[in-house]
Every structure is written in structure tokens, then in C-alpha cells.
Scaffold this motif. Structure first.
Motif, PDB file in Angstrom:
ATOM      1  N   SER A  82      46.740   8.511  71.803  1.00 56.03           N
ATOM      2  CA  SER A  82      45.960   9.271  70.684  1.00 56.03           C
ATOM      3  C   SER A  82      46.850   9.621  69.449  1.00 56.03           C
ATOM      4  O   SER A  82      46.332  10.433  68.541  1.00 56.03           O
ATOM      5  CB  SER A  82      45.448  10.512  71.175  1.00 56.03           C
ATOM      6  OG  SER A  82      46.400  11.452  71.690  1.00 56.03           O
ATOM      7  N   PRO A  93      47.921   7.941  66.966  1.00 55.24           N
ATOM      8  CA  PRO A  93      47.872   7.477  65.406  1.00 55.24           C
ATOM      9  C   PRO A  93      46.775   8.711  64.866  1.00 55.24           C
ATOM     10  O   PRO A  93      47.055   8.774  63.673  1.00 55.24           O
ATOM     11  CB  PRO A  93      47.340   6.027  65.522  1.00 55.24           C
ATOM     12  CG  PRO A  93      48.001   5.609  66.767  1.00 55.24           C
ATOM     13  CD  PRO A  93      48.022   6.832  67.974  1.00 55.24           C
ATOM     14  N   ALA A  94      45.790   9.066  65.432  1.00 54.02           N
ATOM     15  CA  ALA A  94      44.522   9.825  64.841  1.00 54.02           C
ATOM     16  C   ALA A  94      45.318  11.270  64.787  1.00 54.02           C
ATOM     17  O   ALA A  94      45.158  11.607  63.542  1.00 54.02           O
ATOM     18  CB  ALA A  94      43.303   9.732  65.733  1.00 54.02           C
ATOM     19  N   CYS A 134      48.306  11.856  64.181  1.00 49.46           N
ATOM     20  CA  CYS A 134      49.561  11.777  63.272  1.00 49.46           C
ATOM     21  C   CYS A 134      48.779  11.903  61.899  1.00 49.46           C
ATOM     22  O   CYS A 134      49.491  12.565  60.798  1.00 49.46           O
ATOM     23  CB  CYS A 134      50.308  10.345  63.325  1.00 49.46           C
ATOM     24  SG  CYS A 134      51.564  10.345  62.024  1.00 49.46           S
ATOM     25  N   THR A 135      47.599  11.235  61.722  1.00 48.85           N
ATOM     26  CA  THR A 135      46.853  11.244  60.182  1.00 48.85           C
ATOM     27  C   THR A 135      46.534  12.517  59.914  1.00 48.85           C
ATOM     28  O   THR A 135      46.794  13.018  58.809  1.00 48.85           O
ATOM     29  CB  THR A 135      45.783  10.358  60.378  1.00 48.85           C
ATOM     30  OG1 THR A 135      46.134   9.046  60.709  1.00 48.85           O
ATOM     31  CG2 THR A 135      45.019  10.496  59.262  1.00 48.85           C
ATOM     32  N   ALA A 136      46.008  13.470  61.263  1.00 46.82           N
ATOM     33  CA  ALA A 136      45.441  14.863  60.937  1.00 46.82           C
ATOM     34  C   ALA A 136      46.812  15.793  60.728  1.00 46.82           C
ATOM     35  O   ALA A 136      46.783  16.575  59.791  1.00 46.82           O
ATOM     36  CB  ALA A 136      44.467  15.277  62.182  1.00 46.82           C
TER      37      ALA A 136
END
Length: 237
Positions: free
Chosen positions: A55, A57-58, A60-62
């Protein structure tokens, strides 16, 4: 300097992947940064469970959005290469490579023991050796000491003689199972490195002339997968 930290190495029932946004400004000295650099952790994400690294990637974006960063703002990505979880390492390092390529920034790999080493040396003192013990699969552990990593079966592992400081996420279990009541062994407060430790270790490796590590999963045990006895199927036409 803006540093993104990734650690998908922790394994076992209590495993949790880690993401962190860390800054370095050369204006001060926090006692651990290279060349008097002040290291500050702005935000972290702890992703527990077996699917934590997947999980990333998501998360990291946040995390980048929380800090007001874009991938192109990154100056360095510091990633733990192991030892540890087979799946977690692959997921975290794949993300690290993709981000570094897209951002055009440096990517530096460090081991868990390397990241904790300065704190462990201070905690151990001059008369105690520090071992970093990490959870592996199927009744095995990884033992990291002075930059060398080896794998052992827990049932066959004997702690070395002398005064010891045991760190890592397997340390408490190994002391209970293999400590034999020794009074010359103590447990460290450290089980996994935090974001600041990982960032400092990456900066130290990059800026002190140490050889670069391959930013690939550090697989200590030989692979369990085997080629089929009859060989591989022919390539498709």
C-alpha cells in the motif's frame, strides 16, 4: 534538502512498513547528521500488516501532499534494502526506483543495521558488541553485525560469547529462546530504524565516500524457487 525514506523490510507478525519525509538543513547539528547537518522528520506513515509495503504508493502520495512536496522536489530517496521481508522489500524498492527515476534524484540503499548502528554504538558503549537480529521466514533469523549479514535457524543459533547488546525485531524472542539465562546480554530499545536514522545513514554513505550499495533486495538465504526438473517451456513463437 528533501529526503523521502522507505522501509519495507520488517517481517513477521508485527511487521510494519515505513514512509517518512525528512529534511536536512546545514544550519545546525543534531548530533547525528553528517557534516553538522540538522536532520528533521516532518511526517511519517506506518503501514502495519503483511500488505503494508504493497500500500506504499497510495500512502506515499498522501504523505508527500501532507508535506507540500511533489516528487520532483525530492533531492534524495533513502531506502532500506534488507534484510527482511521478501515481498515487502520488492514492493518498497520498486517504488523507490520508480520515484527516483521520475524525480531525477539520487537513490541510496542502506541496511537496517547500518541505519541503527550509530545509536547502537552509543547505547552499547565500549565494552559491549551490538547485534541486530531481524525476523526471517520459517524459524530463521537474520543476524547483522559490523556490516555483515548472515541467516541462521533459530533452533541452531548460539549467541556469541561476551557482553552483548541485542537490537532488532527478533531480539527479544532470541534472548528468551537462546539466551540461556546469561546476565551479560541486554536488550536495546531499538527494534527497527526510524526515518531519521535511515536518512542519516544514506547521507553518510553518499557523502563519506563509502561504496554505493546496489539498491536491490538483500536476499541472505538462497532462493527457494527451483527450475522445473524438465526445464523451462520453449519460448512462444
Amino acid at each position: 534538502m528533501r529526503i523521502l525514506v522507505l522501509n519495507g523490510a520488517p517481517g513477521g507478525p508485527g511487521a510494519a512498513a515505513l514512509l517518512g519525509c525528512v529534511t536536512r538543513d546545514g544550519a545546525g547539528d543534531d548530533g547525528g547528521g553528517p557534516r553538522g547537518a540538522a536532520i528533521r522528520t516532518l511526517a511519517t506513515r506506518v503501514l502495519p500488516g503483511r500488505g503494508g509495503a504493497e500500500s506504499m504508493p497510495a500512502a506515499c502520495t498522501a504523505l508527500l501532499a501532507e508535506c507540500g512536496w511533489r516528487p520532483g522536489d525530492l533531492d534524495l530517496i533513502a531506502a532500506v534494502i534488507g534484510p527482511g521481508s521478501f515481498t515487502g522489500l520488492r514492493a518498497a524498492l520498486a517504488l523507490a526506483h520508480g520515484l527516483a527515476l521520475g524525480a531525477g534524484c539520487d537513490l541510496v540503499g542502506v541496511t537496517s543495521g547500518e541505519a541503527m548502528a550509530p545509536d547502537l554504538r552509543q547505547e552499547a558503549g565500549a565494552d559491549r558488541a551490538a547485534l541486530c537480529l531481524s525476523v526471517a521466514r520459517r524459524g530463521r533469523i537474520f543476524v547483522e553485525q559490523d556490516g555483515a549479514v548472515r541467516a541462521h535457524a533459530v533452533a541452531d543459533y548460539a549467541l556469541p560469547p561476551g557482553r552483548l547488546l541485542l537490537a532488532g525485531d527478533a531480539a527479544a524472542d532470541i534472548l528468551a529462546a537462546r539466551g540461556d539465562g546469561r546476565s551479560d546480554i541486554v536488550l536495546s530499545r531499538l527494534t527497527v530504524p526510524d526515518s531519521g536514522m535511515i536518512a542519516r545513514a544514506a547521507l553518510a554513505r553518499r557523502e563519506s565516500g563509502l561504496p554505493a550499495r546496489d539498491v536491490l533486495p538483500l536476499y541472505v538465504d538462497p532462493p527457494e524457487a527451483r527450475l522445473p526438473a524438465a526445464g523451462l517451456r520453449p519460448a512462444p513463437c
